[in-house]
Design a protein around this motif. Structure first.
Motif, PDB file in Angstrom:
ATOM      1  N   ALA A   9      22.167-133.717  54.445  1.00  0.00           N
ATOM      2  CA  ALA A   9      23.160-132.956  55.205  1.00  0.00           C
ATOM      3  C   ALA A   9      24.539-133.558  55.004  1.00  0.00           C
ATOM      4  CB  ALA A   9      22.820-132.940  56.692  1.00  0.00           C
TER       5      ALA A   9
ATOM      6  N   MET B 173      23.681-128.138  53.718  1.00  0.00           N
ATOM      7  CA  MET B 173      22.362-128.770  53.726  1.00  0.00           C
ATOM      8  C   MET B 173      21.638-128.466  52.424  1.00  0.00           C
ATOM      9  SD  MET B 173      21.404-127.748  57.638  1.00  0.00           S
ATOM     10  CE  MET B 173      22.179-126.142  57.419  1.00  0.00           C
TER      11      MET B 173
ATOM     12  N   GLY C 241      24.935-123.779  58.881  1.00  0.00           N
ATOM     13  CA  GLY C 241      25.844-124.915  58.786  1.00  0.00           C
ATOM     14  C   GLY C 241      27.206-124.714  59.407  1.00  0.00           C
TER      15      GLY C 241
END
Length: 411
Positions: free
Chosen positions: A229, A241, A256
């Protein structure tokens, strides 16, 4: 789009030229004999399918490998992916700045440019200027326009990877649903005068900037990390990610987007909502607080410069912002259970990282952080470029795409 980690090679006569190329590129089989063993193809069939790749200029013969037989004999000739047959163009847009480069197929930067590019000026103007940058960079790199096999673009907003269009971007006014692929391909053609062998424009791939930063960092620095990440904290805040070697995007590219998680504050965000994380902890938010106290700062890059010079108020605010982001990341880490959490962007320095660690380790369960490395970017401002270039190469040289391209080349 399928990542290399998920691809398998079919056994028997179904294995294609593209799948043989994949075996060579990945290092799993780099001689003719090894390809026969991996696929079950006959020597003649392997030779025929490799011949197509040689004629396309995508394979070359390397040095002889070791002699495996105790009786001796000639060493096996190794096969290598020829990364000199084409180049990739890549660009990374922030809200007020852009960076572009010419890269080899293995990610080496041959020529690079950065400068002012304001996304608020709209996609037509920004992408038109990028087309001019690309043409100039090719001249600088000494590469002809027809050597370009594809273009990768990182943008600061959610992207539908199937269409390459941004979807309701909070900080990209005028870009929602715009045909980025078509405009950038045309802009490059206008300035460099190139079309692909199939007669269409150069293929363009578009993705979120944090996604491509994560992809570039994971592939170059942490290839064995199965859950990676990256959090970019600049004018806004976003996360990328990479799971199982593949970018995780969610259903329509919205995964995200942690900058718009509500954190209970009353600050107005650029998305129109109140209390978003980006409204209180981004580089833009820190810049506003500094400006209110009389410090000259208008953007995340200004904050970065102040942090580099050791400005005490900027350092204190960056640490506070890090604590706010760390509080949110405790949930992210618990959900994703990554092996590496990378902090990148304008605020990615010691004060911000210290704040992140304070709250992250305080709020997350020990089980979630026991095997977690919290680090800062290795590639720095080039991470998005490296990721964009890698995305293009993985797309164009995926086995199914190889077969389509070989057919278009007539080999």
């Amino acid at each position: 789009m399928t990542g290399r980690a998920d691809r398998t090679v079919r056994a028997g006569n179904q294995a294609s030229s593209g799948e043989l190329l994949e075996l060579v590129r990945s290092g799993r089989a780099t001689t003719r004999g090894a390809l026969q063993q991996a696929t079950g193809l006959s020597r003649a069939t392997v030779g025929q399918r490799l011949d197509r790749l040689f004629r396309a200029g995508w394979l070359r013969e390397g040095a002889g490998g070791p002699v495996d037989s105790p009786l001796g004999g000639r060493p096996s000739i190794t096969l290598e992916f020829d990364d000199a047959h084409a180049v990739v163009l890549a660009a990374d847009l922030d809200t007020r700045h852009g960076r572009a480069a010419v890269l080899t197929l293995t990610g080496e930067i041959l020529a690079e440019k950065s400068g002012l590019l304001v996304v608020d000026e709209g996609p037509d103007a920004v992408l038109g200027e990028l087309g001019r940058w690309f043409a100039d960079l090719l001249v600088k790199a000494g590469k002809p326009a027809d050597a370009v096999c594809g273009i990768g673009l990182a943008v600061p907003g959610p992207v539908d990877s199937d269409t390459g269009r941004v979807v309701q971007p909070p900080i990209m006014p005028g870009w929602d649903g715009y045909d980025i692929r078509g405009r950038l391909s045309r802009a490059f053609a206008e300035h460099a005068g190139t079309v692909s062998a199939a007669g269409a424009g150069v293929p363009v791939l578009v993705d979120n900037d944090a996604n491509l930063m994560a992809y570039g960092e994971q592939r170059t620095g942490y290839p064995d990390c199965s859950a990676f990440a990256l959090v970019k904290v600049s004018t806004g805040i976003g996360a990328g990610m990479v799971v199982g070697g593949t970018i995780y995007r969610g259903i329509d590219g919205g995964a995200g987007d942690i900058g718009h998680i509500r954190v209970g504050a009353d600050a107005l965000c650029r998305c129109g909502s109140y209390g978003c994380l980006a409204a209180v902890a981004s580089g833009g938010a820190v810049a506003r607080r500094l400006a209110e106290s009389g410090v000259a700062a208008a953007s995340g890059s200004d904050v970065r410069d102040l942090l580099t010079s050791g400005h005490p108020e900027a350092m204190a605010l960056a640490r506070e912002a890090g604590r706010q982001v760390g509080d949110v990341l405790a949930t992210v880490v618990t959900l994703l259970n990554p092996g590496v959490l990378m902090i990148a962007g304008d605020l990615a320095g010691t004060p911000f990282l210290t704040g992140v660690r304070e709250l992250l380790y305080q709020r997350a369960l020990p089980r979630s952080t026991a095997h977690l490395d919290v680090v800062t970017s290795r590639l720095g401002e080039r991470a998005g470029l490296i990721g964009a270039g890698a995305l293009v190469v993985e797309y164009l040289y995926a086995p199914e795409r190889v077969e389509e391209r070989l057919a278009a080349l007539g080999v």
